[in-house]
Write an enzyme that holds these catalytic residues in place. Sequence first.
Site, PDB file in Angstrom:
ATOM      1  N   GLU A   1       0.774  -1.463  -0.396  1.00 32.37           N
ATOM      2  CA  GLU A   1       0.112   0.237  -0.161  1.00 32.37           C
ATOM      3  C   GLU A   1       0.870   1.121  -0.270  1.00 32.37           C
ATOM      4  OE1 GLU A   1      -2.281   0.563   3.200  1.00 32.37           O
ATOM      5  OE2 GLU A   1      -3.352   2.510   2.551  1.00 32.37           O
TER       6      GLU A   1
ATOM      7  N   ARG B   1       5.078 -12.679   9.955  1.00 33.32           N
ATOM      8  CA  ARG B   1       5.829 -11.820   9.638  1.00 33.32           C
ATOM      9  C   ARG B   1       7.733 -11.484  10.221  1.00 33.32           C
ATOM     10  NH1 ARG B   1       2.110  -6.964   9.269  1.00 33.32           N
ATOM     11  NH2 ARG B   1       3.460  -5.377   9.753  1.00 33.32           N
TER      12      ARG B   1
ATOM     13  N   LYS C   1       4.251   0.849   9.428  1.00 32.66           N
ATOM     14  CA  LYS C   1       4.272   1.681   8.668  1.00 32.66           C
ATOM     15  C   LYS C   1       3.635   3.001   9.535  1.00 32.66           C
ATOM     16  CE  LYS C   1       2.685  -0.011   4.864  1.00 32.66           C
ATOM     17  NZ  LYS C   1       2.290  -0.222   3.655  1.00 32.66           N
TER      18      LYS C   1
HETATM   19  P1  ATP Z   1       2.410  -2.315   7.730  1.00 33.86           P
HETATM   20  O1  ATP Z   1       2.004  -2.873   8.931  1.00 33.86           O
HETATM   21  O2  ATP Z   1       4.493  -2.180   8.242  1.00 33.86           O
HETATM   22  O3  ATP Z   1       2.468  -1.063   7.760  1.00 33.86           O
HETATM   23  P2  ATP Z   1       1.561  -3.851   6.213  1.00 33.86           P
HETATM   24  O4  ATP Z   1       1.238  -4.899   5.715  1.00 33.86           O
HETATM   25  O5  ATP Z   1       0.523  -2.643   6.221  1.00 33.86           O
HETATM   26  O6  ATP Z   1       2.586  -3.513   6.362  1.00 33.86           O
HETATM   27  P3  ATP Z   1       1.642  -3.438   3.529  1.00 33.86           P
HETATM   28  O7  ATP Z   1       2.320  -2.420   2.270  1.00 33.86           O
HETATM   29  O8  ATP Z   1       0.048  -3.568   2.831  1.00 33.86           O
HETATM   30  O9  ATP Z   1       1.868  -2.651   4.021  1.00 33.86           O
HETATM   31  O10 ATP Z   1       2.378  -4.548   2.588  1.00 33.86           O
HETATM   32  C1  ATP Z   1       3.161  -5.138   1.857  1.00 33.86           C
HETATM   33  C2  ATP Z   1       3.322  -6.611   2.026  1.00 33.86           C
HETATM   34  O11 ATP Z   1       4.291  -6.692   2.571  1.00 33.86           O
HETATM   35  C3  ATP Z   1       2.278  -7.407   2.745  1.00 33.86           C
HETATM   36  O12 ATP Z   1       1.763  -8.458   1.590  1.00 33.86           O
HETATM   37  C4  ATP Z   1       2.256  -8.043   3.629  1.00 33.86           C
HETATM   38  O13 ATP Z   1       1.611  -8.886   4.098  1.00 33.86           O
HETATM   39  C5  ATP Z   1       3.917  -7.648   3.221  1.00 33.86           C
HETATM   40  N1  ATP Z   1       4.769  -7.065   5.287  1.00 33.86           N
HETATM   41  C6  ATP Z   1       4.476  -6.049   5.638  1.00 33.86           C
HETATM   42  N2  ATP Z   1       4.977  -5.675   6.499  1.00 33.86           N
HETATM   43  C7  ATP Z   1       5.385  -7.327   6.675  1.00 33.86           C
HETATM   44  C8  ATP Z   1       6.749  -7.731   7.407  1.00 33.86           C
HETATM   45  N3  ATP Z   1       7.018  -7.140   8.958  1.00 33.86           N
HETATM   46  N4  ATP Z   1       7.318  -9.055   7.584  1.00 33.86           N
HETATM   47  C9  ATP Z   1       6.654  -9.556   6.301  1.00 33.86           C
HETATM   48  N5  ATP Z   1       5.700  -9.661   5.605  1.00 33.86           N
HETATM   49  C10 ATP Z   1       5.296  -7.977   5.534  1.00 33.86           C
HETATM   50 MG    MG Z   2      -1.736  -2.934   4.920  1.00 32.75          MG
END
Ligand code: ATP
Ligand code: MG
Length: 582
Positions: free
Chosen positions: A54, A280, A290
Amino acid sequence: MITNLEENIEVKISRRGAGDMTNTQNTNFIENMINEDLKQGKNNNRVHTRFPPEPNGYLHIGHAKSICLNFGIAKQYNGLCNLRFDDTNPSKEDIEYVDSIMEDVKWLGFSWDDRLFYASDYFEKLYGFAVELIKKGKAFVCDLSAQEIREYRGTLTESGKESPYRNRSVEENLDLFERMRAGEFEDGSRVLRAKIDMSSPNLNMRDPVLYRIMRAHHHRTGDKWCIYPMYDYAHPISDALEGITHSICTLEFEDHRPLYEWIINNITINSHPQQIEFARLNLTNTVMSKRKLRELVEQGIVDGWNDPRMPTISGLRRRGYTPESIRDFCDRIGVAKSNSTVDAALLEHCIREDLNTKASRVMAVLRPLKVVITNYPEGKVEELEAENNPENPEMGTRIIPFSREVYIEQDDFMEEPPKKFFRLYPGNEVRLKHAYIIKCEEVVKDPESGEILELRCTYDPETKSGASTSTKKVKGVLHWVSAPHAIKAEVRLYDYLFLDSDETSDNPDGEDSSKARFNRNSLEVLENCLVEPSLSTAAPGSSYQFLRHGYFCIDRVPLRDDVIVFNRTVSLRDSWAKIQKS
Ligand code: ATP
Ligand code: MG
């Protein structure tokens, strides 16, 4: 809990060589699932993954794990991996983030070729599928407020209550949904919901919201839309539209999988991606969300998303991490199905291993103390040859100037040394690396303050490094720079952003305050450093080992032109190697 990766079978699994992919002993659970699908001829034996960020922040090391996994799986199975921006929530998203994400994915060494997609490109199709669900009696327009929807939803132990709007006719729903799109209703006044089951034990299945009214400018679609699809609705359809076969996501989406399936099964689409969840990445001494990272940036606690203390890809890059070291790290931690926290020392170990063979050894004095070699001729300069990397002889040698005045490190001298201090003190001899043995004859002090101003030493001309006459042995070897030749530098030393671990890291939306936990001593700036002249032409982003100090990278964000700015990537002390040995 902090995992001792030595005992973590996943690590050993992930360190395998190429090998037979059908041998389940050497494969992780995702590969096992894919192998099973391939055996059954599912998806015409295609493997197609995607990385779906995102664009609401910069990528962090957790995303790197997901990038390595998705692009890695595609490569391993001769498949494809798309980059798709999941841009369905315009209120938080920005083009700056889109650009930084593309830069980071490329820098990590992965390519989406011509497969760059945006969920927003599917808005019209998503709308069409919503109309289909309405026509099938599987979605309805609901006038309950957000608060009421929450109250009606029930709890884990209590079944939910059906919305009074649930039994609207198909015609009424079609009309209202169209008018939602046309902008006839206030933000938040109505939503489109799936009609599933208010008594489902899974809260995600209790008539989840599919669309909301939100007048927000979208960085791609502008003001065309005032209704936006929810992630849980847009994601499975985007996957299906792109022909994704394996939709790999993190564990918190496990409970959403039945909804993912429900959406795919209830629309007319010729594709059925499989959602697979993995744990994760959490890392000690930092935060990995983020939202929390944005807080640090917006409150000015750090110097932007690419502050070298940040666990962001851009921060790690500026700090001096290489793509190879990050990929190696992601490979070593492997993929697992249960959450754990990886020790930051492992990441540091990976960059040390990579730079050990790549980085030139150079001499830099961080806290200079002047040494005058009284028996060395004034004006004379010798050019000494020094090897660039004893671990990698192919890196050759360079020339270092030596002269009557040099600088050594302040803490390499003690006037009254404790036992076992083998460095310089009055009357003692040490070797200047690549040069001669010197002896401290006199300490010159400021008569008022008593501060040590310089040392007067003599050198032994018979002890030139590498010369056949050099047989004398001393215990201390010091790094130094020639005073008239040295280049000014600013050196930034970093400590962890947080000294404790993030107790809420398994729950990225946990409500702790990053500001309260922030390590106020995480940055130390040394402004009066001196480095050897061979560094005068070094490019931003290049890495060096400063002898005895660690690995340093020339800052990629030049703020000053009078000095070179170095960021310390990592010290030489490898606590991970110690953990592994013990
Ligand atoms: P955050 O919680 O840090 O905002 P998010 O999951 O909302 O992260 P996205 O932009 O939706 O961020 O993530 C893109 C991809 O990266 C998704 O498939 C998510 O599952 C993966 N991802 C995000 N954080 C992690 C992590 N700590 N370890 C592994 N994969 C991750
Ligand atoms: Mg997300």
